[in-house]
Scaffold this motif. Structure first.
Motif, PDB file in Angstrom:
ATOM      1  N   VAL A  78      17.761 -45.216  33.924  1.00 41.93           N
ATOM      2  CA  VAL A  78      18.514 -45.137  35.180  1.00 41.93           C
ATOM      3  C   VAL A  78      19.694 -44.176  35.037  1.00 41.93           C
ATOM      4  N   SER A  79      20.379 -44.247  33.912  1.00 47.78           N
ATOM      5  CA  SER A  79      21.535 -43.361  33.713  1.00 47.78           C
ATOM      6  C   SER A  79      21.099 -41.905  33.660  1.00 47.78           C
ATOM      7  N   ARG A  80      19.968 -41.637  33.006  1.00 48.06           N
ATOM      8  CA  ARG A  80      19.478 -40.259  32.916  1.00 48.06           C
ATOM      9  C   ARG A  80      19.104 -39.704  34.291  1.00 48.06           C
ATOM     10  N   VAL A  81      18.537 -40.552  35.128  1.00 46.38           N
ATOM     11  CA  VAL A  81      18.064 -40.088  36.434  1.00 46.38           C
ATOM     12  C   VAL A  81      19.203 -39.965  37.445  1.00 46.38           C
ATOM     13  N   PHE A  82      20.109 -40.959  37.458  1.00 46.92           N
ATOM     14  CA  PHE A  82      21.091 -41.034  38.539  1.00 46.92           C
ATOM     15  C   PHE A  82      22.509 -40.614  38.141  1.00 46.92           C
ATOM     16  N   PHE A  83      22.918 -40.876  36.913  1.00 46.39           N
ATOM     17  CA  PHE A  83      24.322 -40.698  36.568  1.00 46.39           C
ATOM     18  C   PHE A  83      24.616 -39.477  35.699  1.00 46.39           C
TER      19      PHE A  83
END
Length: 309
Positions: A78-83
């Motif tokens: 999730v962090s790689r995709v969104f943040f």
């Protein structure tokens, strides 16, 4: 029940909040981000643990391991995709993205799992039905004819929750003070630009931070499952308390976040246990009142320091 019983409840609640607050604080201190979607990471941990026990037939310890690893991996993805793509844009875009992501994840949970609460048999999961309860007798201490302390009990689940919080705090302390990664994390939290000039790979440090913080959220989700249930909002219901604990403890202080969590937990449970009709409906409000009062006296928080032991 006497006062001491609600102190025990408060310590358990504080431990639950503390586990997630430690991860939240790592993200806040190192990534420089207030992640409002962090509660959904906790929900992921709860659902993975429920599926491991109810569907996979695993015991509570195996499900804890599965949920921790799964949440760590999913949190990193999730962090790689969104943040990560927004890191250079500053904290406001990251904050708004986390709010929107949290909303999307909660609706996704409701779509795939519906809104029904999912429970596990805690006694069976620990290998004993019912779960062991330890009862203790205290000397009578009366105030105006009321036994102030009263007898109290502690369950296996309470002891496991509090013990895990202590073990995780000790593990984080060791990581931050005894390992190269921990030293790099503290340097990045203190001054990322200077840390990079000194050879610290700040990007890699942030990736490890997401993994560790997400794993802590997974542990928090498992503990919430054993105490309450898994539902689309089980993590969201905790995020304000996690945020309050992190703020109360001071920016980026791991120990401060734990102390803040205990203060919030004790405030909630003791007020709830007073038995006064007017007060019994507002333990949450009183917990945040304590936060406001402490910050008025000490604006920098209890510890008032960056990511540290």
């Amino acid at each position: 029940m006497g006062l001491f019983q609600f102190v025990v409840f408060g310590l358990e609640t504080g431990a639950l909040i503390a586990v997630a607050a430690m991860g939240f604080t790592l993200i806040y201190g190192i990534v420089n981000m207030i992640n409002f979607a962090y509660g959904e990471y906790v929900t992921i941990g709860a659902y993975v643990a429920w599926a491991s026990v109810a569907v996979g037939g695993l015991g509570i310890w195996s499900s804890l391991l599965v949920a921790t690893v799964a949440t760590a991996v999913l949190g990193w993805v999730v962090s790689r995709v969104f943040f990560v793509p927004l890191h250079e844009q500053g904290p406001i875009p990251l904050l708004l993205t986390s709010i929107g992501l949290g909303f999307l994840l909660r609706n996704a949970f409701a779509f795939f799992f519906d809104v029904d609460r999912r429970f596990v048999d805690v006694g069976a999961a620990y290998g004993a039905v019912p779960a062991t309860t330890f009862r203790f007798d205290l000397p009578a201490v009366t105030v105006a004819g009321v036994d102030l302390l009263g007898d109290f009990f502690v369950t296996t689940n309470m002891l496991v929750t509090m013990a895990l919080a202590v073990v995780l705090l000790g593990g984080l302390h060791g990581l931050l003070t005894r390992t190269d990664l921990g030293i790099a994390m503290r340097a990045t939290a203190s001054n990322e630009s200077l840390a990079e000039l000194s050879g610290v790979p700040a990007y890699t440090v942030r990736q490890y931070t997401w993994v560790i913080a997400s794993a802590l959220a997974g542990v928090g989700g498992v503990l919430l499952l054993t105490r309450e249930s898994a539902s689309p909002v089980v993590g969201f219901d905790q995020i304000l308390f996690v945020l309050a604990a992190a703020i109360l403890g001071g920016a980026g202080s791991i120990y401060g976040a734990v102390v803040g969590a205990v203060v919030i937990g004790l405030s909630r449970e003791i007020v709830a246990g007073l038995g006064v009709p007017v007060l019994s409906d507002v333990p949450v409000s009183v917990a945040f009142l304590v936060l406001v009062v402490i910050l008025l006296v000490r604006p920098e928080g209890i510890a008032g320091e960056e990511v540290s032991s």
